[in-house]
Design a protein around this motif. Structure first.
Motif, PDB file in Angstrom:
ATOM      1  N   UNK A  63     -78.496 115.587  38.152  1.00 48.02           N
ATOM      2  CA  UNK A  63     -78.526 114.652  37.037  1.00 48.02           C
ATOM      3  C   UNK A  63     -78.556 115.401  35.710  1.00 48.02           C
ATOM      4  N   UNK A  64     -77.996 114.748  34.705  1.00 51.35           N
ATOM      5  CA  UNK A  64     -78.006 115.277  33.347  1.00 51.35           C
ATOM      6  C   UNK A  64     -79.459 115.400  32.896  1.00 51.35           C
ATOM      7  N   UNK A  65     -79.814 116.460  32.156  1.00 52.57           N
ATOM      8  CA  UNK A  65     -81.199 116.601  31.698  1.00 52.57           C
ATOM      9  C   UNK A  65     -81.609 115.436  30.794  1.00 52.57           C
ATOM     10  N   UNK A  66     -82.882 115.128  30.805  1.00 50.76           N
ATOM     11  CA  UNK A  66     -83.375 114.026  29.977  1.00 50.76           C
ATOM     12  C   UNK A  66     -83.233 114.386  28.503  1.00 50.76           C
ATOM     13  N   UNK A  67     -83.300 113.367  27.664  1.00 46.70           N
ATOM     14  CA  UNK A  67     -83.139 113.567  26.222  1.00 46.70           C
ATOM     15  C   UNK A  67     -84.243 114.450  25.655  1.00 46.70           C
ATOM     16  N   UNK A  68     -85.393 114.498  26.316  1.00 44.92           N
ATOM     17  CA  UNK A  68     -86.509 115.297  25.821  1.00 44.92           C
ATOM     18  C   UNK A  68     -86.472 116.734  26.345  1.00 44.92           C
ATOM     19  N   UNK A  69     -85.518 117.043  27.209  1.00 48.77           N
ATOM     20  CA  UNK A  69     -85.469 118.383  27.810  1.00 48.77           C
ATOM     21  C   UNK A  69     -85.085 119.472  26.807  1.00 48.77           C
ATOM     22  N   UNK A  70     -84.329 119.119  25.791  1.00 46.45           N
ATOM     23  CA  UNK A  70     -83.983 120.073  24.755  1.00 46.45           C
ATOM     24  C   UNK A  70     -82.634 120.742  24.959  1.00 46.45           C
ATOM     25  N   UNK A  71     -82.175 121.455  23.927  1.00 49.25           N
ATOM     26  CA  UNK A  71     -80.837 122.052  23.955  1.00 49.25           C
ATOM     27  C   UNK A  71     -80.668 123.143  25.020  1.00 49.25           C
ATOM     28  N   UNK A  72     -81.717 123.902  25.308  1.00 51.11           N
ATOM     29  CA  UNK A  72     -81.586 124.954  26.324  1.00 51.11           C
ATOM     30  C   UNK A  72     -81.284 124.341  27.693  1.00 51.11           C
ATOM     31  N   UNK A  75     -75.904 137.426  21.349  1.00 46.14           N
ATOM     32  CA  UNK A  75     -77.078 137.080  22.168  1.00 46.14           C
ATOM     33  C   UNK A  75     -78.361 137.313  21.380  1.00 46.14           C
ATOM     34  N   UNK A  76     -79.252 136.330  21.439  1.00 49.43           N
ATOM     35  CA  UNK A  76     -80.555 136.461  20.807  1.00 49.43           C
ATOM     36  C   UNK A  76     -80.576 136.194  19.322  1.00 49.43           C
ATOM     37  N   UNK A  77     -79.430 136.079  18.678  1.00 53.10           N
ATOM     38  CA  UNK A  77     -79.406 135.854  17.234  1.00 53.10           C
ATOM     39  C   UNK A  77     -79.130 134.401  16.869  1.00 53.10           C
ATOM     40  N   UNK A  78     -78.686 133.619  17.830  1.00 51.31           N
ATOM     41  CA  UNK A  78     -78.357 132.219  17.576  1.00 51.31           C
ATOM     42  C   UNK A  78     -79.154 131.351  18.534  1.00 51.31           C
ATOM     43  N   UNK A  79     -79.840 130.354  18.008  1.00 48.68           N
ATOM     44  CA  UNK A  79     -80.679 129.495  18.836  1.00 48.68           C
ATOM     45  C   UNK A  79     -79.869 128.549  19.713  1.00 48.68           C
ATOM     46  N   UNK A 106     -74.496 122.798  19.736  1.00 47.71           N
ATOM     47  CA  UNK A 106     -73.762 121.990  18.756  1.00 47.71           C
ATOM     48  C   UNK A 106     -72.343 122.523  18.571  1.00 47.71           C
ATOM     49  N   UNK A 107     -72.186 123.827  18.469  1.00 45.99           N
ATOM     50  CA  UNK A 107     -70.854 124.418  18.290  1.00 45.99           C
ATOM     51  C   UNK A 107     -70.001 124.210  19.542  1.00 45.99           C
ATOM     52  N   UNK A 108     -70.597 124.402  20.719  1.00 44.24           N
ATOM     53  CA  UNK A 108     -69.848 124.184  21.958  1.00 44.24           C
ATOM     54  C   UNK A 108     -69.379 122.729  22.047  1.00 44.24           C
ATOM     55  N   UNK A 109     -70.269 121.778  21.782  1.00 42.79           N
ATOM     56  CA  UNK A 109     -69.909 120.361  21.870  1.00 42.79           C
ATOM     57  C   UNK A 109     -68.840 119.995  20.851  1.00 42.79           C
TER      58      UNK A 109
END
Length: 177
Positions: A60-69, A98-102, A108-111
């Motif tokens: 299942x898709x992660x819940x809305x509260x799961x966060x971007x990670x 790696x490690x410089x972008x949250x 957001x960029x991928x989407x």
């Protein structure tokens, strides 16, 4: 004089029945269409829409509260499960250091790229550089890639000139060693 009434030939009876059935079906379709268009539309939040992945064991898709990670991890697992990495060429559309972008920025960029560029001919996917054979300096980067029928790097470069992406370079999809 015959005592029996004349009966229409069988072909006329079959034709009459067929026409009656056709008209009845057309009328029923029109009524159902009218009812469907006049039914109230109920809003459904994105978080409650059912969604499962496409991989071998869909989750299942992660819940809305799961966060971007959690969304990045889900999208990555789902996209990776649908690919065969056979050394084909793809267009790298984003590869933040790696490690410089949250995670929120990467997601957001991928989407954005996926919505803007993905099509039947060019599927946009999310991978990690560790999914591929890569230089050591490239470890741990999120990669947004456009897949397509790219026989060589030149065809990727030519396609890159046709899309609105600030970063678009050829990338070979070799499996990790």
């Amino acid at each position: 004089m015959d005592a029996y009434p004349k009966i229409a030939p069988p072909s006329r009876i079959v034709t009459a029945v067929a026409v009656t059935l056709f008209v009845t079906a057309a009328l029923a379709a029109a009524v159902l269409s009218w009812i469907d268009h006049h039914r109230p539309v109920l809003p459904v939040s994105v978080a409650t829409r059912p969604h499962t992945g496409l991989g071998n064991s869909p989750e299942s898709w992660p819940s809305a509260t799961a966060g971007p990670q959690a969304e990045l991890d889900f999208t990555h697992r789902d996209d990776l499960a649908t690919l065969d990495l056979l050394g084909q060429y793809a267009a790298e559309l984003a590869a933040p250091p790696a490690g410089r972008t949250g995670p929120a920025t990467v997601l957001a960029e991928h989407q954005r790229l996926r919505r803007a560029i993905s099509s039947d001919e060019h599927l946009v996917v999310l991978l990690l550089s560790t999914d591929l054979a890569h230089p050591a300096s490239d470890a741990g980067r999120w990669l947004t890639l456009a897949l397509g029928d790219f026989p060589d790097p030149a065809s990727v470069t030519a396609w890159c000139h046709t899309v609105d992406a600030p970063h678009c370079v050829p990338r070979r999809l070799d499996p990790p060693r």
